[in-house]
Design an enzyme around this catalytic site. Structure first.
Site, PDB file in Angstrom:
ATOM      1  N   TYR A 126      20.789  -0.033  49.752  1.00 30.81           N
ATOM      2  CA  TYR A 126      20.488   1.142  48.938  1.00 30.81           C
ATOM      3  C   TYR A 126      18.999   1.318  48.643  1.00 30.81           C
ATOM      4  O   TYR A 126      18.636   2.195  47.887  1.00 30.81           O
ATOM      5  CB  TYR A 126      21.266   1.061  47.611  1.00 30.81           C
ATOM      6  CG  TYR A 126      22.766   1.131  47.786  1.00 30.81           C
ATOM      7  CD1 TYR A 126      23.454   0.092  48.394  1.00 30.81           C
ATOM      8  CD2 TYR A 126      23.486   2.226  47.340  1.00 30.81           C
ATOM      9  CE1 TYR A 126      24.824   0.135  48.565  1.00 30.81           C
ATOM     10  CE2 TYR A 126      24.872   2.277  47.493  1.00 30.81           C
ATOM     11  CZ  TYR A 126      25.528   1.235  48.104  1.00 30.81           C
ATOM     12  OH  TYR A 126      26.889   1.286  48.267  1.00 30.81           O
ATOM     13  N   LYS A 171      29.256 -12.228  53.169  1.00 29.78           N
ATOM     14  CA  LYS A 171      29.662 -12.214  54.576  1.00 29.78           C
ATOM     15  C   LYS A 171      28.631 -13.027  55.352  1.00 29.78           C
ATOM     16  O   LYS A 171      28.041 -12.577  56.340  1.00 29.78           O
ATOM     17  CB  LYS A 171      29.732 -10.750  55.054  1.00 29.78           C
ATOM     18  CG  LYS A 171      30.262 -10.540  56.446  1.00 29.78           C
ATOM     19  CD  LYS A 171      31.776 -10.567  56.530  1.00 29.78           C
ATOM     20  CE  LYS A 171      32.222 -10.379  57.967  1.00 29.78           C
ATOM     21  NZ  LYS A 171      33.688 -10.508  58.129  1.00 29.78           N
ATOM     22  N   ASP A 204      35.729  -9.397  53.475  1.00 30.94           N
ATOM     23  CA  ASP A 204      36.949  -8.802  54.037  1.00 30.94           C
ATOM     24  C   ASP A 204      38.191  -9.487  53.476  1.00 30.94           C
ATOM     25  O   ASP A 204      39.193  -8.837  53.156  1.00 30.94           O
ATOM     26  CB  ASP A 204      36.922  -8.813  55.574  1.00 30.94           C
ATOM     27  CG  ASP A 204      36.401 -10.109  56.162  1.00 30.94           C
ATOM     28  OD1 ASP A 204      35.870 -10.952  55.404  1.00 30.94           O
ATOM     29  OD2 ASP A 204      36.505 -10.285  57.385  1.00 30.94           O
ATOM     30  N   ASP A 228      30.226  -1.964  45.493  1.00 33.10           N
ATOM     31  CA  ASP A 228      30.567  -0.546  45.418  1.00 33.10           C
ATOM     32  C   ASP A 228      31.979  -0.322  45.947  1.00 33.10           C
ATOM     33  O   ASP A 228      32.829   0.315  45.313  1.00 33.10           O
ATOM     34  CB  ASP A 228      29.524   0.235  46.249  1.00 33.10           C
ATOM     35  CG  ASP A 228      29.587   1.726  46.038  1.00 33.10           C
ATOM     36  OD1 ASP A 228      30.404   2.211  45.228  1.00 33.10           O
ATOM     37  OD2 ASP A 228      28.808   2.431  46.702  1.00 33.10           O
ATOM     38  N   ASP A 232      35.809   0.242  43.623  1.00 34.79           N
ATOM     39  CA  ASP A 232      36.693   1.409  43.717  1.00 34.79           C
ATOM     40  C   ASP A 232      38.092   0.991  44.154  1.00 34.79           C
ATOM     41  O   ASP A 232      39.097   1.509  43.658  1.00 34.79           O
ATOM     42  CB  ASP A 232      36.134   2.451  44.696  1.00 34.79           C
ATOM     43  CG  ASP A 232      35.117   3.374  44.031  1.00 34.79           C
ATOM     44  OD1 ASP A 232      34.542   2.981  42.998  1.00 34.79           O
ATOM     45  OD2 ASP A 232      34.893   4.480  44.555  1.00 34.79           O
TER      46      ASP A 232
HETATM   47 MG    MG Z   1      31.259   4.340  44.052  1.00 31.32          MG
END
Ligand code: MG
Ligand code: NAI
Length: 340
Positions: A126, A171, A204, A228, A232
């Site tokens: 980001y 990861k 994962d 992120d 969710d």
């Molecule tokens: Mg989000």
């Protein structure tokens, strides 16, 4: 007692419906709050040419905490428009994003879940280091030891007050450089907390375990993009957007917000679910050290959900105003029973 300054940023759409509800709940606590209202978002951008005016940034900077509603963002990039919530997180160096995921007494929630996702909020993919030619695009992934250590240290501190178990999610088997550094920094910090159990999981596998065995998690700590996505996913286990709060914090301040957006499809109809904002209020109270009041807010939310006082997103017919009134009443009843 000196007052805490709370900055309120309703934003756009249903942000303007749920933030007044959040303010009413904060006022009902009887704590010494001074409120400063500030504007941000798409409507602000259209009126003033900036989505985050200087005085809003100043108000958030000087407040102990900010309660943020939601803002609309244009689907196509618009010259000069930057998301004000992303800009706020950066300007205030709110390096940690906290997403509690807790079972609720409604049909849409699975039972037995009480976990906290601690997401690094400042770096990773980001940072905006991107370049592209016609045929190749590159986004750089930036992970630093400093940012990794401070997010993991916060996760362990929070775990100490919970079930004392941190899962480090990465990861590193594939992303050897970036996740390798995160993993190494995380285990170095873990040694500072011998009383907290530390284990690790590939992202994962973590995504799968959140579905198959979410009860096994206490605190998960991870990098920005993984956090992120996982947060969710986890929110969907316990009732979804109408209930999910989040916090962006550092040691000094925080911006607390419902996870949802401005919901233009239902804005202005008085049916937005205010529960996610009430959950954000509880997180704000925790951050100010008002743990008992925060837990009373959470109990009031559960009580009202249990009674079936639900907005349409949860299958009910209640309005924002009705749910708010019920939560305030439940909160007051709890205050009486604990004598405070
Ligand atoms: Mg989000
Ligand atoms: P959204 O979260 O606004 O809405 C998704 C769906 O969930 C809609 O059907 C909406 O009605 C429903 N919903 C969301 N919150 C609800 C609530 N409290 N009560 C009842 N129903 C609720 O996401 P969407 O539609 O993708 O985005 C709408 C706008 O919000 C966009 O401009 C987007 O950029 C912005 N957005 C802003 C965020 C923020 O300010 N942090 C986060 C996500 C989206």
């Amino acid at each position: 007692m000196s007052a805490w300054t709370i900055c309120l940023i309703p934003g756009d759409g249903i942000g303007r419906e749920v933030i007044p509800a959040g303010r009413a709940l904060l006022e009902a606590t009887g704590l010494p709050f001074a409120f400063v209202e500030a504007e941000a978002g798409w409507q602000t951008f259209q009126e003033r040419g900036t989505a985050l005016p200087e005085e809003t940034l100043h108000a958030a900077r000087t407040a102990q905490a900010t309660l943020f509603g939601a803002v609309s963002s244009p689907l196509q990039p618009v010259e000069g428009y930057r998301s004000p919530i992303v800009a706020l997180r950066r300007a205030l160096d709110l390096y940690a994003n906290l997403r509690p995921v807790i079972s609720q007494p409604i049909p849409g929630s699975r039972p037995g879940i009480d976990l906290l996702i601690v997401r690094e909020n400042t770096e990773d993919l980001y940072v905006g280091r991107e370049r592209a030619t016609e045929d190749e695009a590159v986004t750089e992934r930036v992970i630093t030891r400093r940012a990794s250590e401070r997010i993991v240290r916060l996760a362990f501190r929070l775990a100490r007050e919970r079930r004392k178990h941190v899962t480090i999610v990465h990861k590193a088997n594939v992303l050897r450089a970036t996740c390798g550094l995160f993993r190494e920094a995380a285990f170095a910090v873990a040694r500072e907390f011998p009383d907290v159990r530390a284990d690790e999981m590939l992202v994962d596998t973590a995504a799968m375990r959140l579905i198959t065995n979410p009860e096994a998690f206490d605190v998960l700590v991870t990098t920005n993009l993984f956090g992120d996505i996982l947060s969710d996913e986890a929110a969907a286990l316990v009732g979804g957007l109408g209930l999910a709060p989040s916090a962006n914090i550092n040691e000094r301040q925080g911006v607390f917000e419902p996870v949802h957006g401005s919901a233009p499809d239902i804005a202005g109809r008085g049916i937005a679910n205010p529960m996610a904002t009430f959950g954000a209020v509880a997180m704000l109270l925790d951050h100010l050290g008002e743990r008992q009041v925060a837990s009373r807010v959470r109990q009031a939310i559960r009580t009202v959900l249990e009674r079936g006082c639900l907005t349409p997103d949860l299958g009910g017919k209640a309005t924002t105003a009705e749910v708010t009134e019920q939560v305030l009443r439940a909160f007051a009843d709890l205050a009486e029973t604990v004598g405070g």
